[in-house]
Every structure is written in C-alpha cells, then in structure tokens.
Design a protein around this motif. Sequence first.
Motif, mmCIF file in Angstrom:
data_model
loop_
_atom_site.group_PDB
_atom_site.id
_atom_site.type_symbol
_atom_site.label_atom_id
_atom_site.label_comp_id
_atom_site.label_asym_id
_atom_site.label_seq_id
_atom_site.Cartn_x
_atom_site.Cartn_y
_atom_site.Cartn_z
ATOM 1 N N HIS A 261 -4.116 1.742 14.619
ATOM 2 C CA HIS A 261 -4.495 2.699 13.578
ATOM 3 C C HIS A 261 -4.011 2.175 12.237
ATOM 4 O O HIS A 261 -2.971 1.512 12.150
ATOM 5 C CB HIS A 261 -3.854 4.059 13.867
ATOM 6 C CG HIS A 261 -4.053 5.078 12.775
ATOM 7 N ND1 HIS A 261 -5.267 5.674 12.526
ATOM 8 C CD2 HIS A 261 -3.185 5.588 11.858
ATOM 9 C CE1 HIS A 261 -5.132 6.523 11.515
ATOM 10 N NE2 HIS A 261 -3.882 6.480 11.097
ATOM 11 N N THR B 285 -3.390 11.011 10.929
ATOM 12 C CA THR B 285 -2.477 10.003 11.457
ATOM 13 C C THR B 285 -1.397 10.646 12.310
ATOM 14 O O THR B 285 -1.070 10.161 13.405
ATOM 15 C CB THR B 285 -1.837 9.213 10.302
ATOM 16 O OG1 THR B 285 -2.861 8.500 9.597
ATOM 17 C CG2 THR B 285 -0.795 8.231 10.802
ATOM 18 N N GLU C 280 -5.534 11.977 5.415
ATOM 19 C CA GLU C 280 -5.259 10.842 6.309
ATOM 20 C C GLU C 280 -3.893 10.992 6.967
ATOM 21 O O GLU C 280 -3.718 10.598 8.128
ATOM 22 C CB GLU C 280 -5.332 9.538 5.524
ATOM 23 C CG GLU C 280 -6.737 9.153 5.107
ATOM 24 C CD GLU C 280 -6.803 7.822 4.393
ATOM 25 O OE1 GLU C 280 -7.920 7.410 4.047
ATOM 26 O OE2 GLU C 280 -5.742 7.183 4.171
ATOM 27 N N THR D 55 -0.347 6.110 4.369
ATOM 28 C CA THR D 55 -1.769 6.436 4.336
ATOM 29 C C THR D 55 -2.197 6.512 2.862
ATOM 30 O O THR D 55 -1.454 6.097 1.977
ATOM 31 C CB THR D 55 -2.034 7.779 5.033
ATOM 32 O OG1 THR D 55 -1.486 8.839 4.235
ATOM 33 C CG2 THR D 55 -1.386 7.812 6.414
ATOM 34 N N ASN D 56 -3.374 7.078 2.621
ATOM 35 C CA ASN D 56 -3.876 7.169 1.257
ATOM 36 C C ASN D 56 -4.085 8.599 0.772
ATOM 37 O O ASN D 56 -4.518 8.800 -0.363
ATOM 38 C CB ASN D 56 -5.205 6.420 1.145
ATOM 39 C CG ASN D 56 -5.071 4.984 1.601
ATOM 40 O OD1 ASN D 56 -4.396 4.181 0.988
ATOM 41 N ND2 ASN D 56 -5.717 4.662 2.716
ATOM 42 N N TYR E 78 -5.162 1.706 7.622
ATOM 43 C CA TYR E 78 -6.137 1.748 6.543
ATOM 44 C C TYR E 78 -6.037 0.484 5.689
ATOM 45 O O TYR E 78 -4.952 -0.073 5.516
ATOM 46 C CB TYR E 78 -5.903 2.978 5.662
ATOM 47 C CG TYR E 78 -5.913 4.273 6.430
ATOM 48 C CD1 TYR E 78 -7.126 4.882 6.768
ATOM 49 C CD2 TYR E 78 -4.729 4.877 6.849
ATOM 50 C CE1 TYR E 78 -7.153 6.064 7.488
ATOM 51 C CE2 TYR E 78 -4.747 6.060 7.570
ATOM 52 C CZ TYR E 78 -5.962 6.653 7.891
ATOM 53 O OH TYR E 78 -5.985 7.824 8.612
ATOM 54 N N THR E 79 -7.166 0.075 5.149
ATOM 55 C CA THR E 79 -7.191 -1.098 4.279
ATOM 56 C C THR E 79 -6.168 -0.976 3.161
ATOM 57 O O THR E 79 -5.537 -1.962 2.766
ATOM 58 C CB THR E 79 -8.598 -1.284 3.673
ATOM 59 O OG1 THR E 79 -9.539 -1.482 4.724
ATOM 60 C CG2 THR E 79 -8.643 -2.467 2.719
ATOM 61 N N TYR E 80 -6.005 0.232 2.655
ATOM 62 C CA TYR E 80 -5.114 0.430 1.506
ATOM 63 C C TYR E 80 -3.771 1.037 1.884
ATOM 64 O O TYR E 80 -3.084 1.574 1.021
ATOM 65 C CB TYR E 80 -5.826 1.300 0.462
ATOM 66 C CG TYR E 80 -7.092 0.648 -0.049
ATOM 67 C CD1 TYR E 80 -7.041 -0.478 -0.865
ATOM 68 C CD2 TYR E 80 -8.338 1.132 0.326
ATOM 69 C CE1 TYR E 80 -8.197 -1.088 -1.314
ATOM 70 C CE2 TYR E 80 -9.500 0.527 -0.120
ATOM 71 C CZ TYR E 80 -9.423 -0.583 -0.938
ATOM 72 O OH TYR E 80 -10.580 -1.192 -1.376
ATOM 73 N N SER E 81 -3.388 0.974 3.160
ATOM 74 C CA SER E 81 -2.044 1.400 3.539
ATOM 75 C C SER E 81 -1.014 0.571 2.770
ATOM 76 O O SER E 81 -1.039 -0.663 2.821
ATOM 77 C CB SER E 81 -1.819 1.224 5.035
ATOM 78 O OG SER E 81 -2.567 2.141 5.795
ATOM 79 N N ASN F 256 -10.468 15.658 6.997
ATOM 80 C CA ASN F 256 -10.971 14.776 8.042
ATOM 81 C C ASN F 256 -11.130 15.570 9.337
ATOM 82 O O ASN F 256 -10.685 16.714 9.440
ATOM 83 C CB ASN F 256 -10.041 13.577 8.232
ATOM 84 C CG ASN F 256 -10.051 12.660 7.013
ATOM 85 O OD1 ASN F 256 -10.948 12.715 6.177
ATOM 86 N ND2 ASN F 256 -9.040 11.813 6.907
#
Length: 470
Positions: free
Chosen positions: A321, A121, A117, A112-113, A323-326, A152
């Motif tokens: 599930h 998650t 997150e 994750t970031n 994220y773009t930056y995983s 979150n």
Amino acid sequence: MSQSSPIKLPNMSNYWMPFTANRQFRSMPRLFKAAKGNYFTSIDDRQILDGTAGLWCVPAGHGRTEIATAVGNQLLTLDYAPAFQSSHPLAFEAAERVAAYMPEGLDRIFFTNSGSESADTALKIALAYHRVCGNPLRNKLIGRERGYHGVNFGGIAVGGIAGNRKAFGNGLAGVDHIRNPLDIAKNAFTKGVPADGGVALANEFEQRILTLHDPSTIAALIVEPMQGSAGVVVPPAGYLKRLREICTQYGILLIFDEVITGFGRLGTKFGADYFDVIPDIITCAKGLTNGVVPMGAVAVKREIYDAFMEKSPAGAIELPHGYTYSAIPIACAAAIATLNIFAAERLEDRAAGLSAYFEQAAHSLKGLPMVKDIRNIGLVAGIEFEVIAGKAGAMAFATYLKCFEMGIHVRFTGDIIAISPPLTIEKHEIDRIFNTLADAIKSVAAAGEVGLDASNYLKNEQVWAMQQSL
C-alpha cells in the motif's frame, strides 16, 4: 467595492468544485486572492476574518514565512524523490517529529496525502494486521452514525453521512455503524463535554457486536473524538474510555480519526490527549502542514508495526500500500516547519487558554431566533438551527452568506454553522466572529421567507457573474 469598479473573474467553466453547488456558486462567486494571519483578502480587496481556519486546516494562521521558506528551499534542493523502494532523509526526520508529537506508543508513521487517504490507509492496516496475525475472519469494520472519514470508498463506508455515499452504489461490504452521541433533548446548550450518558451509550456498541456480530469477526472501530464535519458533536464524559475498554476486551482495534481534532484544536495536541484515551491507530492531516501542502499521516502502535515486520515472509513487502506522493519532500519540509511553530508558540496551550472565553462568546447566541442548540469544545463551536420544513439547510446557508457579506468566513453544514478559527485568534476577533454571527442570524430570521432566498445576498458577486457571462 462599488458595482462601477468591475472585478475580473477567472473563466469558471472548467473547474468542477468539490462539495459545492457549482451552478449556484457561479452565480455569486466567493473568491479569495490572498491571506495573512487570521484574514483572507477577497477578490474585491475586503478583509475577511477567517472563522474556520481555512477548512479546519490552518491552525497557525495564514502566510507563515517559516513554512513558505522551508517549502521554497526544499523545492530548489530536492523537489521529488520516489516513495517506493527509495526515499530521502527528510521523510525519516518528519516521521520522527510526528511520532514525538503523538500520544505515547503511537510512534510508527505512514504518510499519506489527505485525511481521506489516512482513513482508508488505517482501515487497510487494521484488516491486514489481523490477517498477518492469523485472524483473517476479523474483516468487519464498525463506524458511527454521522461520522465523517473522508470521501474514498473505505471512508464513506464507515462514515455515517448518507448524503456522502448514496450516489456511489453499494460501497464496501462488512460494515456496520453504532449510534452517534448527540442527544439534543438531554444536552442542548451544554458547555463543553456533556456529563451524563457516555458509558451507557458506549455499552450499546458492545451489545451490537454481541447480538449482531461475533466479536471475533470485528477488525476495527473507527470514530472521531469529536465529530466535526457532522456539526460539532461532542461525546459525553466516559464514552470514549468505555469504547476503549470494549475494544481491548474483544481484541478490536480502536482508530481515532483526528483529522480535525489533531494539532491543537481542542487545546491539546490530539483528542486522545484531551479525553485521556489512547487508541491503537490515529489518522491525521489538515493541520499537519498548516494547510500549505497536502499531507496526511497514520500513526500506529509499535506492536502493530512489529507484527508486520515479524510475521511477514522474509523479503516480502509487508504492507502492499502507498502513494506516489507519500512523504514528498516539500510536504515533509512543511510538516517540520509547522511542528516547529507549534513548539515555539505553544499553540495548543494558547488554544486551551482561550477556550473559556470562546465558550462564553459562543453561548452568547443562545436565545436568538431559530437557534436550537450550541455545542463547543476547545476552539470549535457548532450552532444548530431549527429545521424548516421543506428547506433543510436554508437558514444556515443564508447565515453563511450574510456573514461573508459582513466580512466573516464561517462554515455551514446542513442546518449547522461551525466556527473553528486559527489558534492564533485574538479575543477581539472572537468577539467579532460571534457578534457578526449574531447580527447575521437576526437579520436572516427577521426577513422571513425572503431571508432564506440566497439570491438576496452578495449582490456585487452576482453583478460580477453577470458581467463575466456577457
């Protein structure tokens, strides 16, 4: 720096600062421009000793060339690779390294970031795991009073800090909380782990799920091994072990949020190692990249991962599930370089070796004005002040400002000052942190009502802010 040497401040109009009283900050800006080792350099060129490892996230000290070089080289080689349906070799290497660092058996890693997150998650994995195993009624989540699991919606739902969620409506349904383990009446000024009451306190969890919930409807219990953001709450002996037994008995997943306690903070790799309790899922972030690049991770037991792989339809996305930056390449490079530093310098052992000295220094504050309790474990300590009617948090905030004025950065939360220095801290720097904190407490307390007025501190910063507004 004298007021005759003006400081050029940035335009502070546009940036909405997180967890900050923005209007107050703009009136007395506290700005860093550089960092190296255990010190920040402030905007007026003062050396500020970092008593908080950034925001709990710089265990190896600032300005590590090894990490900067790894990130810089990676940027020039592969700056980004799509995380969905493709990847890059460094993501798998980073996962292998993180898995090897985890307690035995938690060797399947989801990147994750951030810690927030990671918490969400982990909660989603827990819910999806029971569903994929044919138990969709296991859909309730249990957190703990004063727990912090990020910001979150899932994290604030299971979190137990009311101020973090009261502005945002109802949040998630199907969430309950158990009592937090802090008992100042019985355990004030305990050095390290309180000896008594842990099993009885954990048994209240069993009583709650039996009387208020059918245990077969509970998906997971999430706790921090040591509650950091709530002000260093150390669980009594036997508490986490008993929670583990209850979760195992009733088929409930146990999640440890180790965003703060991971990466050497307690003198072990993780809190799970310190307390000798293995959860089903561990979340982490912060120290994973030494605070250089945002990155978090969720480590799960292999049997949880295998359930998704074996029970999902062929060709299906087992966990919808991500994220773009995983596992972005630079974060992976930073994580690997950070783990190399931990291996080479044995930072966990270093923290363990300093913990007794740190404990003695922290408890030297006992007897100072307004000090209600001191709690410590590993290289973290919390100093709690007596509550002042109508002025909650004022003593801690004024003490924080006075420490900054005196060249030490500490953290305040409510009526508590938290100390969590880099694991590279030296004994003379530990002495300086607590000697300065003692002087700050005495100074603020001696000034009475005037001492609680934040405008009496950081006069230079107030002058800078005034000049900026002209």
